[in-house]
Design an enzyme around this catalytic site. Structure first.
Site, PDB file in Angstrom:
ATOM      1  N   CYS A 119       0.805  -1.225   0.000  1.00 56.31           N
ATOM      2  CA  CYS A 119       0.000   0.000   0.000  1.00 56.31           C
ATOM      3  C   CYS A 119       0.839   1.277   0.000  1.00 56.31           C
ATOM      4  O   CYS A 119       0.314   2.353  -0.273  1.00 56.31           O
ATOM      5  CB  CYS A 119      -0.952  -0.017   1.186  1.00 56.31           C
ATOM      6  SG  CYS A 119      -2.001  -1.484   1.245  1.00 56.31           S
ATOM      7  N   HIS A 244      -2.981   6.790   2.386  1.00 57.06           N
ATOM      8  CA  HIS A 244      -3.495   5.532   1.859  1.00 57.06           C
ATOM      9  C   HIS A 244      -4.893   5.292   2.420  1.00 57.06           C
ATOM     10  O   HIS A 244      -5.146   5.498   3.614  1.00 57.06           O
ATOM     11  CB  HIS A 244      -2.557   4.390   2.257  1.00 57.06           C
ATOM     12  CG  HIS A 244      -3.162   3.040   2.090  1.00 57.06           C
ATOM     13  ND1 HIS A 244      -3.779   2.640   0.930  1.00 57.06           N
ATOM     14  CD2 HIS A 244      -3.271   1.986   2.953  1.00 57.06           C
ATOM     15  CE1 HIS A 244      -4.232   1.411   1.078  1.00 57.06           C
ATOM     16  NE2 HIS A 244      -3.935   1.001   2.291  1.00 57.06           N
ATOM     17  N   ASN A 274     -10.385  -0.143  -0.189  1.00 57.09           N
ATOM     18  CA  ASN A 274      -8.923  -0.102  -0.055  1.00 57.09           C
ATOM     19  C   ASN A 274      -8.319  -0.720  -1.302  1.00 57.09           C
ATOM     20  O   ASN A 274      -8.406  -1.928  -1.522  1.00 57.09           O
ATOM     21  CB  ASN A 274      -8.515  -0.882   1.192  1.00 57.09           C
ATOM     22  CG  ASN A 274      -7.007  -0.941   1.397  1.00 57.09           C
ATOM     23  OD1 ASN A 274      -6.228  -0.763   0.478  1.00 57.09           O
ATOM     24  ND2 ASN A 274      -6.585  -1.237   2.621  1.00 57.09           N
TER      25      ASN A 274
END
Length: 318
Positions: A119, A244, A274
């Site tokens: 990520c 993020h 996500n």
């Protein structure tokens, strides 16, 4: 930004994002597992997420986002001499994604490599691109974060299926008389590497959610502040904070501790889920489209995830 004045600079010329058409709502998930819309929203802040079809790959998503960023930059494919793709969800590791993305976009014989920092991958790739431009190793760089997490998720597992999604985001980096990408602050916590894992090619992604939450909400706001310090920017000068898109509660906690009172906080996770390395450029491209940030504004990017890895930098909005 005040740091590195007089040094050769690099800046982001444009962003672009792409989401696949498939939408999975919380109510859809409730049909397959013991969950409901209120439970999901209270814990991760997500209402719906995008999922690619079986015929779409990470590379397909990257080509869409990369093409948008390239068009927005005003450059031709012939002017790109390096392509960097951040991803952790390729179906196969060979060949890499970057060379395939470059070929499909008509970029001829560029340097091409992938980055797997999960990520945090886009921030790592952006830092590498900026350094390459400043060092003279490249003139214009296409940077893409792309993920098809849906192929690594057990869709009956409430701990992961409610969180992860698919998408891609991209940026074009080029030379600048003044710095438009601040120094990166990056690092890792390998002692916690088992918090997010895919054990082998026959396994699904597994995440220790509480361990990741504690780490993210306690260890990362100093990284965000250091990225501002290295760029010579006070958090009060930020127009946007784009972390993020891991979990809405994590985002809000870090933002509060950072103290960037005037900044618009990216909350793309609500409708995008996500998307790992894609989440930061995808969220920022949508903020630009909506007019939430303007050219010349300063934004703090902060990536963090499996590894555990983290990276942050201040950028000037193109």
């Amino acid at each position: 930004m005040r740091i590195m004045r007089g040094a050769p600079g690099a800046k982001v010329l444009a962003f672009g994002g792409y989401q696949p058409a498939g939408i999975v709502t919380n109510d859809d998930l409730a049909k397959a597992m013991d969950t409901n819309d209120a439970w999901i929203q209270s814990r991760v802040g997500i209402k719906e997420r995008r999922v690619a079809g079986p015929e779409e790959s990470d590379v397909d998503l990257a080509v869409q986002a990369g093409g948008k960023a390239l068009a927005a930059s005003g450059l031709s494919a012939a002017e790109i001499d390096l392509v960097v793709v951040a991803t952790c969800t390729l179906e196969t590791q060979i060949p890499n994604a970057a060379a395939r993305v470059a070929h499909r976009l008509g970029v001829q014989a560029p340097g091409a490599f992938d980055v797997n920092a999960a990520c945090a991958g886009f921030c790592y790739a952006l830092a590498a691109a900026g350094d390459a431009v400043r060092a003279g190793s490249a003139t214009n760089v296409l940077v893409v974060g792309t993920e098809k997490l849906s192929q690594w998720i057990d869709w009956t597992d409430r701990a992961t299926a409610v969180i992860f999604a698919d998408g891609a985001g991209a940026a074009v980096v080029g030379p600048s008389e003044t710095p438009g990408i601040g120094p990166v602050v990056w690092g890792s916590a390998g002692d916690k590497s088992d918090a997010i894992i895919v054990k082998d090619r026959d396994s699904f992604l597994h995440q220790e959610g509480q361990a990741v939450f504690r780490w993210a909400t306690t260890a990362l706001h100093p990284v965000a502040k250091e990225a501002c310090d290295r760029a010579g920017v006070d958090p009060s000068e930020l127009a946007a904070f784009v972390p993020h898109q891991a979990n809405l509660r994590i985002i809000e906690t870090i933002a509060r501790k950072l103290g960037a009172e005037k900044a618009v906080i990216a909350k793309d996770i609500v409708l995008a889920g996500n998307t790992s390395a894609a989440s930061i450029p995808l969220a920022l491209s949508r903020m630009i489209e909506r007019g939430e940030v303007q050219s010349g504004d300063l934004a703090l990017l902060l990536g963090f995830g499996a590894g555990l890895t983290y990276a942050g930098q201040v950028v000037e909005i193109p």
